[in-house]
Write a protein that holds these residues in place. Structure first.
Motif, PDB file in Angstrom:
ATOM      1  N   GLN A 153      -1.825   2.809   7.404  1.00 59.64           N
ATOM      2  CA  GLN A 153      -0.390   2.321   7.778  1.00 59.64           C
ATOM      3  C   GLN A 153       0.055   1.838   6.482  1.00 59.64           C
ATOM      4  O   GLN A 153       0.349   0.570   6.310  1.00 59.64           O
ATOM      5  N   PRO A 154       0.549   2.503   5.653  1.00 63.70           N
ATOM      6  CA  PRO A 154       1.208   2.169   4.108  1.00 63.70           C
ATOM      7  C   PRO A 154       2.453   1.135   4.547  1.00 63.70           C
ATOM      8  O   PRO A 154       3.221   1.557   5.377  1.00 63.70           O
ATOM      9  N   ASP A 155       2.849   0.613   3.547  1.00 63.75           N
ATOM     10  CA  ASP A 155       4.060   0.086   3.411  1.00 63.75           C
ATOM     11  C   ASP A 155       5.122   1.095   2.957  1.00 63.75           C
ATOM     12  O   ASP A 155       6.241   0.959   3.181  1.00 63.75           O
ATOM     13  N   LEU A 156       4.858   1.983   2.011  1.00 66.48           N
ATOM     14  CA  LEU A 156       5.491   3.054   1.506  1.00 66.48           C
ATOM     15  C   LEU A 156       4.826   4.359   1.429  1.00 66.48           C
ATOM     16  O   LEU A 156       3.719   4.484   1.112  1.00 66.48           O
ATOM     17  N   VAL A 157       5.626   5.476   2.050  1.00 68.39           N
ATOM     18  CA  VAL A 157       5.198   6.708   1.545  1.00 68.39           C
ATOM     19  C   VAL A 157       6.074   7.497   0.552  1.00 68.39           C
ATOM     20  O   VAL A 157       7.176   7.307   0.887  1.00 68.39           O
ATOM     21  N   LEU A 158       5.584   7.988  -0.205  1.00 67.61           N
ATOM     22  CA  LEU A 158       6.329   8.872  -1.413  1.00 67.61           C
ATOM     23  C   LEU A 158       5.907  10.321  -0.766  1.00 67.61           C
ATOM     24  O   LEU A 158       4.944  10.774  -0.975  1.00 67.61           O
ATOM     25  N   LEU A 181       1.872  -2.921  -6.444  1.00 68.53           N
ATOM     26  CA  LEU A 181       1.574  -1.718  -5.616  1.00 68.53           C
ATOM     27  C   LEU A 181       0.241  -1.186  -5.564  1.00 68.53           C
ATOM     28  O   LEU A 181      -0.162  -1.057  -6.897  1.00 68.53           O
ATOM     29  N   LYS A 182      -0.427  -0.673  -4.815  1.00 71.57           N
ATOM     30  CA  LYS A 182      -1.502  -0.217  -4.747  1.00 71.57           C
ATOM     31  C   LYS A 182      -1.571   1.176  -3.961  1.00 71.57           C
ATOM     32  O   LYS A 182      -1.100   1.420  -2.825  1.00 71.57           O
ATOM     33  N   ILE A 211       1.963   5.469 -12.571  1.00 74.38           N
ATOM     34  CA  ILE A 211       3.321   4.778 -12.980  1.00 74.38           C
ATOM     35  C   ILE A 211       3.268   3.667 -11.904  1.00 74.38           C
ATOM     36  O   ILE A 211       3.541   2.044 -12.317  1.00 74.38           O
ATOM     37  N   LEU A 212       2.853   3.673 -10.677  1.00 73.98           N
ATOM     38  CA  LEU A 212       3.015   2.698  -9.576  1.00 73.98           C
ATOM     39  C   LEU A 212       1.880   1.799  -9.806  1.00 73.98           C
ATOM     40  O   LEU A 212       2.320   0.488  -9.748  1.00 73.98           O
ATOM     41  N   GLU A 213       0.673   2.069 -10.125  1.00 72.27           N
ATOM     42  CA  GLU A 213      -0.227   0.984 -10.469  1.00 72.27           C
ATOM     43  C   GLU A 213      -0.243   0.248 -11.775  1.00 72.27           C
ATOM     44  O   GLU A 213      -1.020  -0.712 -11.961  1.00 72.27           O
ATOM     45  N   ARG A 244       0.940  -1.118  -0.024  1.00 72.39           N
ATOM     46  CA  ARG A 244       0.032  -0.086  -0.080  1.00 72.39           C
ATOM     47  C   ARG A 244       0.877   1.173  -0.037  1.00 72.39           C
ATOM     48  O   ARG A 244       1.792   1.261   0.805  1.00 72.39           O
ATOM     49  N   VAL A 245       0.677   2.316  -0.735  1.00 69.54           N
ATOM     50  CA  VAL A 245       1.322   3.402  -0.967  1.00 69.54           C
ATOM     51  C   VAL A 245       0.628   4.614  -0.669  1.00 69.54           C
ATOM     52  O   VAL A 245      -0.946   4.609  -0.869  1.00 69.54           O
TER      53      VAL A 245
END
Length: 169
Positions: free
Chosen positions: A50-55, A30-31, A23-25, A6-7
């Motif tokens: 509570q994402p796995d990744l924060v840009l 990646l969601k 791009i991510l999806e 999750r992003v």
């Protein structure tokens, strides 16, 4: 099958966020679960998802990313935070890592560079531009000599000689 990450994207430019989301999806693993254009909105999304990744855009209207980065990491310690910047990333690397970031990437990076960085994080690795390594991003220690002691530089020898002579100022 690889777990879907999750992003959350936090950026003050809506077109950049949308482009990054597209791009991510393209990748099945990646969601994008949320996008925010302010720090407060972004923090709420991170707490909620509570994402796995924060840009995270380094430069937002509220300021630079360091204060928000600390709040994000305390709210979601397992999240990787990847900083996207137009600034000199090499100068920002140490402060970003110190505040809990997982990496830094230029906004001019290609989609494949972004994906390589994310894939590395998924595997527990960080990626750095080779040019940064050539510029010497960390102080390198000299290898120990054969006797197990480090060789001193000329300046260090000069200082040690003065200390032995009792000159300490």
């Amino acid at each position: 099958m690889t777990r879907v990450w999750r992003v959350v994207i936090i950026d003050s430019h809506p077109t950049s966020m949308l482009g990054t989301k597209l791009i991510l999806e393209e990748r099945e693993n990646l969601k994008v679960t949320g996008m925010a254009s302010t720090w407060d909105e972004g923090l709420v999304l991170v707490i909620e998802h509570q994402p796995d990744l924060v840009l995270l855009d380094y430069q937002m209207p509220e300021g630079t990313a360091e204060p928000l980065l600390e709040k994000l990491k305390s709210s979601s310690p397992e999240s990787h935070v990847l900083i996207l910047t137009d600034h000199d990333g090499l100068k920002l690397l140490h402060p970003i890592i110190h505040h809990g970031g997982s990496g830094i990437l230029s906004k001019q990076a290609s989609a494949s560079q972004l994906m390589l960085m994310i894939d590395g994080l998924r595997e527990g690795f960080a990626a750095l531009p080779i040019e940064w390594l050539k510029q010497g991003i960390w102080q390198m220690q000299a290898a120990p000599s054969a006797e197990g002691m480090f060789d001193l530089t000329e300046t260090e020898i000069f200082i040690m000689e003065r200390i032995v002579q009792g000159i300490t100022y």
